[in-house]
Each structure stands twice: as structure tokens, then as C-alpha cells.
Motif scaffolding. Structure first.
Motif, short mmCIF file in Angstrom:
data_model
loop_
_atom_site.label_atom_id
_atom_site.label_comp_id
_atom_site.label_asym_id
_atom_site.label_seq_id
_atom_site.Cartn_x
_atom_site.Cartn_y
_atom_site.Cartn_z
N SER A 16 0.83 -1.20 0.00
CA SER A 16 0.00 0.00 0.00
C SER A 16 0.87 1.25 0.00
N ILE A 18 0.86 5.41 1.05
CA ILE A 18 0.23 6.53 1.74
C ILE A 18 0.99 7.77 1.30
N TYR A 19 0.27 8.77 0.80
CA TYR A 19 0.87 10.01 0.35
C TYR A 19 0.88 10.99 1.52
N ALA A 20 2.05 11.28 2.07
CA ALA A 20 2.19 12.05 3.31
C ALA A 20 1.49 13.41 3.30
N MET A 22 -1.22 14.24 2.07
CA MET A 22 -2.66 14.06 2.24
C MET A 22 -2.99 13.38 3.57
N THR A 23 -2.15 12.44 4.01
CA THR A 23 -2.34 11.72 5.26
C THR A 23 -0.99 11.73 5.98
N PRO A 24 -0.69 12.79 6.75
CA PRO A 24 0.66 12.92 7.31
C PRO A 24 0.96 12.05 8.52
N ILE A 25 0.08 11.14 8.86
CA ILE A 25 0.28 10.32 10.05
C ILE A 25 0.57 8.87 9.65
N PRO A 27 0.64 5.00 10.41
CA PRO A 27 -0.12 4.15 11.32
C PRO A 27 0.72 3.72 12.53
N PHE A 67 5.33 4.87 2.62
CA PHE A 67 4.91 6.20 3.06
C PHE A 67 5.66 7.22 2.21
#
Length: 109
Positions: A16, A18-20, A22-25, A27, A67
Motif C-alpha cells: 500500500s 500513503i501520500y504524506a 494528504m495523510t501525514p500520520i 499508522p 509512506f
């Protein structure tokens, strides 16, 4: 403290992204493995080639989560034989963290 190397994942393991921005957290259940920055030599200039390269690198290191911290464009130049011609290309460069994110935080492989 040195951590143990994670075993590689099978080639069909989903990875997967995750584009930081847009979603800077990241998991909470994730384990940081390493950071990678792509260039023309690692995946080619096209974003698609770099993404495939990152997926292979993630699986080889036991990661199933990429990430994406930064995506940049840069220009490469190639001068032909005897300096007769110069070719420029705009390339995509990724800076990413590879993470292992499995239920309970452990890879059961």
C-alpha cells in the motif's frame, strides 16, 4: 540498538502507498524499516517504473507499506557520442519510508 532484519515478503503480497501530504500520520502499528529515494537509475524516469521499483524494494525488505514523503520532478541530461547531441528528460523522484504494517505489528511469515 540494532534491530533484526525482516524476512522478504512473497511477490504477490499487496503493498500500500500513503501520500504524506494528504495523510501525514504513519499508522501506529507500523515498524520503520528504511528510507529510499529513487532516481533515473533505480526505476527509470517515469513514475510507473519508480513505483514498481519501490514495491519490489519494499517486499525484499519485509515492508508492505510505502509512506511517500515527497515527489519531485527533475531534469536529466545525456550528451551523445563526441558531444554532438544532448538529450534532456524530466524525471520523477520519490522519497519514501518503507514500513511493515501487520496486525499486531508483526509479520507472521
Amino acid at each position: 540498538m540494532k534491530k533484526e532484519k525482516r524476512p522478504p515478503l512473497p511477490e504477490d503480497t499487496p503493498v500500500s502507498f500513503i501520500y504524506a501530504p494528504m495523510t501525514p500520520i504513519i499508522p501506529e502499528t507500523s515498524e520503520y524499516i528504511t528510507s529510499i529515494e529513487t532516481n533515473a537509475a533505480s526505476g527509470g524516469c517515469e513514475a510507473e517504473g519508480a513505483i514498481k521499483y519501490l514495491e519490489r524494494q519494499a517486499r525484499a525488505r519485509g515492508a508492505n507499506l510505502i509512506f511517500v514523503r515527497r515527489v519531485d520532478k527533475y531534469i536529466t541530461e545525456y550528451t551523445g557520442v563526441y558531444g554532438m547531441s544532448t538529450t534532456t528528460r524530466t524525471c520523477t523522484k520519490f522519497l519514501v519510508d518503507l514500513l511493515a504494517n501487520f496486525p499486531g505489528g508483526k509479520n507472521e511469515n
